[in-house]
Design an enzyme around this catalytic site. Structure first.
Site, mmCIF file in Angstrom:
data_model
loop_
_atom_site.group_PDB
_atom_site.id
_atom_site.type_symbol
_atom_site.label_atom_id
_atom_site.label_comp_id
_atom_site.label_asym_id
_atom_site.label_seq_id
_atom_site.Cartn_x
_atom_site.Cartn_y
_atom_site.Cartn_z
ATOM 1 N N HIS A 84 0.706 -1.319 0.113
ATOM 2 C CA HIS A 84 -0.218 -0.303 -0.138
ATOM 3 C C HIS A 84 0.897 1.370 0.105
ATOM 4 C CE1 HIS A 84 0.182 -0.400 4.481
ATOM 5 N NE2 HIS A 84 0.246 0.953 4.575
ATOM 6 N N ASP A 220 1.192 -7.782 2.310
ATOM 7 C CA ASP A 220 1.244 -6.353 1.985
ATOM 8 C C ASP A 220 2.755 -5.924 1.832
ATOM 9 O OD1 ASP A 220 0.765 -3.762 1.685
ATOM 10 O OD2 ASP A 220 -0.364 -3.530 3.465
ATOM 11 N N SER A 643 4.004 2.318 8.469
ATOM 12 C CA SER A 643 3.800 1.216 7.263
ATOM 13 C C SER A 643 4.964 0.907 6.544
ATOM 14 C CB SER A 643 2.761 1.757 6.436
ATOM 15 O OG SER A 643 1.379 1.826 7.158
#
Length: 723
Positions: A84, A220, A643
């Site tokens: 992402h 991810d 992240s």
């Protein structure tokens, strides 16, 4: 004296129980954290984590694009981050012929790696305290504006006098509410090339449904490579650039994780507010969160209903729905987490203990700060209702942009240029706009807004329009969406492609702009301006309260709130119990992916090759006991910006890739609690499995350094036992 010693001891007991809390500055670990970290199982030293004299873990960590974290995993500048985080870059390279979002992308050699203009990776070279210099000349009698003016001048003097290389930059940021300042010398590389990414069916597996949730089964991750000039220094993109030779890169452990394993997460967390007073916490979870959740809940229900019935609308609104739902779901988890852990009561008990140790002046600071938050609460909640209304009713947002454009100082003289820029922006937005959907969203949200926000905070202009339409959202929306020029791009373009004087006169009679102006005028006069009046005193008192906590609670180690600077957090691999009769384990496997598999579903489809590898149990050296590990959780204190951060073992080896938090633990931004706050990571073995077995890109794995630290530990233990 015995009373104060007892209270201090109680503080130490309280904070030792939350030992995994904190986002720590890496250059201060030696004095603040190293002993505890080693006691929890860390096998390396603080100098191995942060050093300016030799390669250390910090030299493998980058701020990726300024919004995520990445880490270097090879001697050739290979960079790992979340899918992402790389999503926008992958999307820009995608086309109908080469849909890398849907099919994935894997470069077979350096020549196939794709450049990404505007993308950058920033390393931290060194960190220094500059508090004394930054606060020189600052006095308690200064207003907030005067104080900041002096500090800004001081910071400029610091920057101009700093010794650094020409290719280096300097960033100075406030910490502890502006009581301290730290300087960061940085190196930014601007030639970042896409190397590999799994298809979205893996990289976004679970999408909105699984967002913030555990158990999780998302792969991810994405791969990039940092390129440098031939001197290994930062350079603009050039075909002659070469892969970066980093000061340090992360070895990768194939041994996986077990319950109670020590873990660290290193990265650039964005924003937290851990030291707010009790009234601020109450305002967040009892006032602002419910307001925002209520508005978004209504909007999402409308959009979801249309998306389920119309494929075109589903395509148009997929990204907007996901963006709206992301924060909505987070706020719900935040409220529930604070409630289930008694967060407000814990904050009140904390303040009571603080008062018992504090001086009268320090107690007065806390009491005044709480009073300010209590007094400002109605304005803060009304502000959130207004902002959610404008954000989610697109026609009002479009009208807001139009009025802003027309009210610029030189709007008449520069109208042709401003109009063209506005229409270009709007043409793009209207491609993903449906008038029927927006009308129903407006119907629902106008009813909520005028019901929940007191009329004295709405203002007479907007309330007059509300009364004209029978105080009914449907009537108001029907009039607006049948008569406004904002119902389509064609009508909007025709409206604005007229002389400025005509447009600026008639825009006020359009039902969308008339309502928007009424709402905005009332908001500015009765909400925004009064609320803004509280902010200088809030900032001053919060800074004083922060310093008072550090002065009074001598036994506590304070960490600064996150502000997008380099931090390390540590904890252990642990499951948790979010509610009665529910207990979550520490890890998931590919079995869970297949259990969730729904053929053709945009969230839970599984590529055929991955299904085949699963059926054949063809996991290579990455599986464990016949299973393919996918994700795991630990008690590391993380937030947005983390992240893509590396999850590291006790030896500093890469074991996973941080990408989310559990739903119940989203409150960690304001109220960390080690009992339920967990971060979610992709197991690095799943990443390697997908690169090697699924993508057939083993050449990328071959440039990494794979290690087995637990085998070494076991061998040492056996030798000691034999001796």
């Amino acid at each position: 004296m015995r009373k104060y010693l007892l209270l201090a001891a109680l503080f130490l007991i309280h904070f030792s129980a939350a030992a995994t809390e904190g986002m720590w500055l890496p250059h201060l670990l030696t004095n603040l954290n190293e002993k505890e970290m080693k006691g929890m199982g860390m096998k390396i030293s603080a100098a191995d984590i942060y050093s300016v004299n030799k390669g250390s873990l910090k030299d493998a960590i980058v701020s990726f694009g300024g919004f995520c974290t990445g880490e270097i995993i090879s001697s050739q500048g290979l960079l790992l981050t979340n899918h992402h985080c790389g999503y926008s870059s992958i999307q820009k390279h995608s086309s109908v012929q080469n849909n890398y979002l849907e099919n994935g992308f894997w470069s077979r050699n350096r020549g196939e790696e794709l450049p990404n203009p505007g993308l950058f990776a920033t390393f931290i070279v060194r960190i220094e305290s500059v508090t004394k210099q930054a606060l020189q000349g600052v006095t308690a009698q200064m207003t907030e504006r005067e104080r900041q003016s002096v500090i800004d001048k001081n910071l400029q003097t610091i920057r101009s006098g700093l010794k650094k290389e020409t290719y280096q930059d300097v960033v100075i940021k406030p910490f502890f509410e502006g009581n301290q300042y730290f300087l960061f010398v940085t190196e930014t590389y601007k030639d970042i090339r896409l190397v590999g990414a799994p298809p979205s069916s893996i990289g976004k597996f679970g999408a909105d449904t699984d967002n913030w949730m555990w158990p999780r089964h998302t792969g991810d991750f994405s791969l990039f490579r940092i390129y440098a000039g031939k001197d290994n220094k930062p350079a603009e993109y050039s075909k002659d650039n070469v892969p970066l030779n980093p000061k340090h890169f992360l070895p990768i452990s194939l041994d996986g994780v077990a319950e109670n394993d020590f873990t660290m997460v290193f990265g650039f967390p964005g924003r937290t507010s851990e030291y707010l007073p009790s009234e601020a916490l109450k305002l967040t979870v009892e006032g602002q969160d419910p307001a925002k959740v209520g508005m978004r809940d209504a909007a999402l229900k409308v959009i979801d209903g249309f998306m389920r019935k119309d494929e075109q609308i589903k395509i148009q609104y997929a990204a907007k729905f996901a963006s709206t739902a992301n924060a909505w779901k987070k706020w719900i988890g935040e409220m529930q987490g604070v409630r289930s852990t008694g967060g407000i009561d814990r904050k009140l008990k904390y303040e009571e203990r603080f008062r018992q140790l504090a001086t009268p002046a320090q107690r007065s600071v806390l009491d005044s700060l709480n009073s300010l938050y209590k007094a400002s609460a109605p304005f803060a909640v009304a502000r959130d209702y207004y902002q959610e209304l404008i954000r989610n009713v697109e026609m009002l947002d479009f009208a807001d942009d139009a009025i802003t454009m027309l009210q610029q100082p030189n709007a008449k003289e520069e109208y042709e240029t401003l109009k063209q820029q506005y229409l270009e922006k709007m043409e793009s937005l209207y491609k993903n706009y449906n008038n029927n959907v927006d009308r129903e969203v407006a119907t629902a949200l106008l009813d909520i807004y005028f019901k929940e926000v007191p009329s004295n905070k709405i203002g007479g202009e907007a309330y007059q329009i509300w009364m004209e339409t029978n105080k009914d959202g449907k009537t108001t929306a029907t009039k607006m969406y049948s008569q406004s020029a904002f119902t389509s791009f064609e009508k909007l373009s025709a409206f604005f492609n007229r002389p400025f004087d005509t447009v600026s006169r008639e825009v006020w009679t359009d039902p969308a702009t008339r309502l928007l102006i009424g709402l905005r005028n009332g908001y500015v006069e009765h909400v925004s301006d009064p609320y803004s009046a509280f902010l200088p005193d809030m900032a001053r008192l919060q800074r004083a309260y922060m310093q008072a906590q550090m002065d009074v609670l001598k036994g506590r180690r304070f960490y600064p709130d996150a502000n997008s600077t380099l931090r390390i957090t540590y904890g252990k691999v642990n499951g948790y119990t979010p509610r009665d009769a529910v207990e979550y384990g520490i890890s998931t496997t590919l079995d869970g992916v297949m259990e969730k598999y729904k053929p053709g579903d945009y969230e839970f489809d599984v590529p055929e090759k991955l299904r085949t590898l699963y059926e054949q149990k063809d996991y290579g050296p990455y599986g464990a006991k016949g299973k393919m590990p996918v994700c795991f959780i630990a008690s590391n204190h993380t937030t947005g910006g983390n992240s893509g951060s590396p999850a590291l073992d006790a030896y500093g080896n890469l074991i996973g890739l941080n990408f989310d938090r559990t739903w119940e633990g989203t409150m960690s931004d304001i109220n960390y609690d080690a009992s339920i706050c967990r971060n979610i990571m992709v197991d690095i073995r799943y990443v390697l499995f997908l690169i090697d077995k699924f993508a057939g890109a083993k050449h990328l794995v071959d440039e990494m350094k794979l290690v087995h630290p637990k085998r070494k530990k076991t061998s040492t233990q056996l030798r000691k036992k034999a001796a």
